[in-house]
Design a protein around this motif. Structure first.
Motif, mmCIF file in Angstrom:
data_model
loop_
_atom_site.group_PDB
_atom_site.id
_atom_site.type_symbol
_atom_site.label_atom_id
_atom_site.label_comp_id
_atom_site.label_asym_id
_atom_site.label_seq_id
_atom_site.Cartn_x
_atom_site.Cartn_y
_atom_site.Cartn_z
ATOM 1 N N VAL A 91 3.457 2.827 -5.240
ATOM 2 C CA VAL A 91 4.757 2.986 -4.590
ATOM 3 C C VAL A 91 4.602 3.720 -3.261
ATOM 4 O O VAL A 91 5.221 3.355 -2.258
ATOM 5 C CB VAL A 91 5.741 3.736 -5.515
ATOM 6 C CG1 VAL A 91 7.047 4.017 -4.793
ATOM 7 C CG2 VAL A 91 6.013 2.916 -6.778
ATOM 8 N N ALA A 92 3.755 4.738 -3.240
ATOM 9 C CA ALA A 92 3.549 5.511 -2.012
ATOM 10 C C ALA A 92 3.011 4.635 -0.884
ATOM 11 O O ALA A 92 3.404 4.799 0.286
ATOM 12 C CB ALA A 92 2.595 6.668 -2.277
ATOM 13 N N GLU A 93 2.127 3.685 -1.220
ATOM 14 C CA GLU A 93 1.514 2.864 -0.177
ATOM 15 C C GLU A 93 2.462 1.801 0.375
ATOM 16 O O GLU A 93 2.086 1.033 1.260
ATOM 17 C CB GLU A 93 0.217 2.232 -0.695
ATOM 18 C CG GLU A 93 -0.913 3.237 -0.808
ATOM 19 C CD GLU A 93 -2.270 2.578 -0.945
ATOM 20 O OE1 GLU A 93 -2.498 1.542 -0.280
ATOM 21 O OE2 GLU A 93 -3.104 3.099 -1.717
ATOM 22 N N GLN A 94 3.682 1.776 -0.117
ATOM 23 C CA GLN A 94 4.709 0.976 0.551
ATOM 24 C C GLN A 94 5.275 1.726 1.759
ATOM 25 O O GLN A 94 5.943 1.130 2.596
ATOM 26 C CB GLN A 94 5.840 0.639 -0.426
ATOM 27 C CG GLN A 94 5.433 -0.320 -1.538
ATOM 28 C CD GLN A 94 6.617 -0.753 -2.361
ATOM 29 O OE1 GLN A 94 7.339 0.072 -2.911
ATOM 30 N NE2 GLN A 94 6.841 -2.061 -2.422
ATOM 31 N N HIS A 95 5.021 3.031 1.828
ATOM 32 C CA HIS A 95 5.601 3.863 2.874
ATOM 33 C C HIS A 95 4.564 4.551 3.752
ATOM 34 O O HIS A 95 4.885 4.988 4.858
ATOM 35 C CB HIS A 95 6.494 4.934 2.244
ATOM 36 C CG HIS A 95 7.501 4.398 1.280
ATOM 37 N ND1 HIS A 95 8.529 3.570 1.675
ATOM 38 C CD2 HIS A 95 7.640 4.554 -0.063
ATOM 39 C CE1 HIS A 95 9.266 3.241 0.612
ATOM 40 N NE2 HIS A 95 8.741 3.821 -0.440
ATOM 41 N N ILE A 96 3.322 4.664 3.279
ATOM 42 C CA ILE A 96 2.256 5.273 4.073
ATOM 43 C C ILE A 96 1.042 4.359 4.029
ATOM 44 O O ILE A 96 0.957 3.456 3.196
ATOM 45 C CB ILE A 96 1.887 6.678 3.560
ATOM 46 C CG1 ILE A 96 1.347 6.607 2.129
ATOM 47 C CG2 ILE A 96 3.079 7.621 3.638
ATOM 48 C CD1 ILE A 96 0.853 7.939 1.578
ATOM 49 N N SER A 97 0.089 4.587 4.914
ATOM 50 C CA SER A 97 -1.088 3.738 4.993
ATOM 51 C C SER A 97 -2.055 4.056 3.864
ATOM 52 O O SER A 97 -2.035 5.149 3.282
ATOM 53 C CB SER A 97 -1.793 3.935 6.338
ATOM 54 O OG SER A 97 -2.365 5.234 6.418
ATOM 55 N N SER A 98 -2.932 3.105 3.571
ATOM 56 C CA SER A 98 -3.952 3.340 2.546
ATOM 57 C C SER A 98 -4.921 4.412 2.998
ATOM 58 O O SER A 98 -5.441 5.183 2.182
ATOM 59 C CB SER A 98 -4.698 2.037 2.231
ATOM 60 O OG SER A 98 -5.414 1.567 3.359
ATOM 61 N N TRP A 134 -7.504 0.542 -0.365
ATOM 62 C CA TRP A 134 -7.457 -0.691 0.420
ATOM 63 C C TRP A 134 -7.091 -1.873 -0.475
ATOM 64 O O TRP A 134 -6.280 -2.732 -0.105
ATOM 65 C CB TRP A 134 -8.817 -0.904 1.083
ATOM 66 C CG TRP A 134 -8.950 -2.169 1.863
ATOM 67 C CD1 TRP A 134 -8.154 -2.589 2.893
ATOM 68 C CD2 TRP A 134 -9.947 -3.178 1.682
ATOM 69 N NE1 TRP A 134 -8.596 -3.809 3.364
ATOM 70 C CE2 TRP A 134 -9.694 -4.183 2.651
ATOM 71 C CE3 TRP A 134 -11.036 -3.310 0.832
ATOM 72 C CZ2 TRP A 134 -10.502 -5.318 2.754
ATOM 73 C CZ3 TRP A 134 -11.831 -4.443 0.941
ATOM 74 C CH2 TRP A 134 -11.550 -5.431 1.887
ATOM 75 N N LEU A 135 -7.674 -1.930 -1.676
ATOM 76 C CA LEU A 135 -7.368 -3.022 -2.598
ATOM 77 C C LEU A 135 -5.914 -2.987 -3.050
ATOM 78 O O LEU A 135 -5.285 -4.034 -3.224
ATOM 79 C CB LEU A 135 -8.306 -2.950 -3.804
ATOM 80 C CG LEU A 135 -9.794 -3.194 -3.510
ATOM 81 C CD1 LEU A 135 -10.636 -2.887 -4.742
ATOM 82 C CD2 LEU A 135 -10.029 -4.633 -3.046
ATOM 83 N N ILE A 136 -5.370 -1.781 -3.243
ATOM 84 C CA ILE A 136 -3.953 -1.662 -3.588
ATOM 85 C C ILE A 136 -3.096 -2.259 -2.478
ATOM 86 O O ILE A 136 -2.124 -2.979 -2.741
ATOM 87 C CB ILE A 136 -3.578 -0.187 -3.814
ATOM 88 C CG1 ILE A 136 -4.182 0.325 -5.130
ATOM 89 C CG2 ILE A 136 -2.058 -0.005 -3.842
ATOM 90 C CD1 ILE A 136 -4.044 1.811 -5.330
ATOM 91 N N LYS A 137 -3.452 -1.966 -1.228
ATOM 92 C CA LYS A 137 -2.686 -2.485 -0.099
ATOM 93 C C LYS A 137 -2.686 -4.007 -0.083
ATOM 94 O O LYS A 137 -1.657 -4.648 0.180
ATOM 95 C CB LYS A 137 -3.287 -1.949 1.214
ATOM 96 C CG LYS A 137 -2.327 -1.897 2.361
ATOM 97 C CD LYS A 137 -1.278 -0.844 2.113
ATOM 98 C CE LYS A 137 -0.566 -0.397 3.327
ATOM 99 N NZ LYS A 137 0.423 0.670 3.074
#
Length: 302
Positions: free
Chosen positions: A94-101, A32-35
């Motif tokens: 990078v992954a969380e630019q394309h999928i949800s946290s 969540w913090l990464i998002k």
């Protein structure tokens, strides 16, 4: 901390459970913090900042400065700086630019299964029927988590990046155990983070020029670095020393739940019902795979 000759404990003590839950909460909230951080910083800068802030948090603890007992341990520390910190952190952001946290956190629930596979391959743990069955159930669970959320090549790439990061974690958890058993958790984790910082600075630091920091984003990065990357990794390393890598990885039973609650509850992310069923299968498989009786702890080198 188990000795080199003693079997892993059949049950976790209350102190072990406290460590396990603490790690699960700090790591589960990291997705969540990464998002939040991605709203202000490029992905490579988010990864770099969490390493920088984690290393700074450990630097103020004098125990981190203790010298290593064996100079040869620097080889393992250098490897872990890349595969436990630098590479997975970039992959997740990078992954969380394309999928949800929430989805990233759910896939992370496969970490105990990967950890157990490496424990078998690298350290000679017995491949019994419960272990095989647990791994099979967990693998099906990972597929069920990911497939309903794949909508095009971008999301498929995001899922693949998280799976690669999870593979790095499973290998790292096994390698870190003997290192921290010889040297203590703080000196090992601090040096791993310093190596990761050196490796990632040229890639992540330039992104600060393109960042638009806000108070919310900065606070998220401070929490991500000091807690998730600093305190969380030290607590996990201590847990590995007490109960072994396969059992310590049980904390990832709870990580998907924390990530799901924060992602869906606070960030408003949608979660496919089938993915929730996949979580259940992953947790069941991981529990079966890591609770199959006493296991031999390999002799400590050196």
């Amino acid at each position: 901390m188990p000795s080199a000759q003693s079997p892993l404990p059949l049950r976790l003590a209350w102190g072990d459970w406290a460590l396990l839950v603490s790690v699960a909460v700090t790591w589960g909230s990291s997705f969540w913090l990464i998002k939040i951080g991605l709203e202000d910083f490029p992905p490579e800068t988010v990864a770099w900042l969490r390493i920088l802030l984690g290393a700074l948090a450990l630097t103020v603890i004098p125990g981190s400065w203790r010298p290593l007992r064996h100079p040869s341990d620097w080889r393992g520390i250098t490897l872990l700086g890349v595969i436990w910190m630098a590479l997975p952190f970039v992959l997740f952001t990078v992954a969380e630019q394309h999928i949800s946290s929430a989805l990233a956190g759910m896939i992370n629930g496969a970490t105990p299964l990967v950890t157990t596979v490496f424990a078998v391959l690298l350290f000679g743990h017995a491949l019994g029927p419960r272990l095989v069955g647990g791994l099979a159930v967990g693998f099906v669970g990972v597929l069920i988590i990911g497939l309903p959320n794949v909508e095009g090549a971008a999301s498929l790439a995001g899922v693949a990046m998280v799976l690669l990061a999870v593979t790095c974690y499973g290998l790292s958890f096994n390698i870190s155990g003997p290192l921290q058993a010889r040297n203590g958790a703080l000196p090992v984790i601090w040096r791993i983070q310093l190596v990761a910082l050196v490796v990632s600075t040229a890639y992540g630091a330039p992104g600060l020029a393109d960042s638009t920091p806000t108070l919310t984003g900065v606070l998220a990065m401070v929490a991500l670095g000091s807690l998730g990357t600093g305190l969380g990794f030290v607590l996990f390393a201590i847990l590995v020393g007490r109960v072994g890598a396969p059992r310590a990885a049980i904390n990832n039973y709870l990580v998907p739940v924390v990530a799901l609650v924060l992602g869906a509850g606070l960030a408003g992310e949608s979660v496919a019902p089938l993915s929730v069923a996949g979580i259940a299968l992953v947790l069941v498989g991981a529990y079966v795979a890591t609770s199959s009786g006493r296991r031999r702890v390999p002799p400590t080198p050196g």
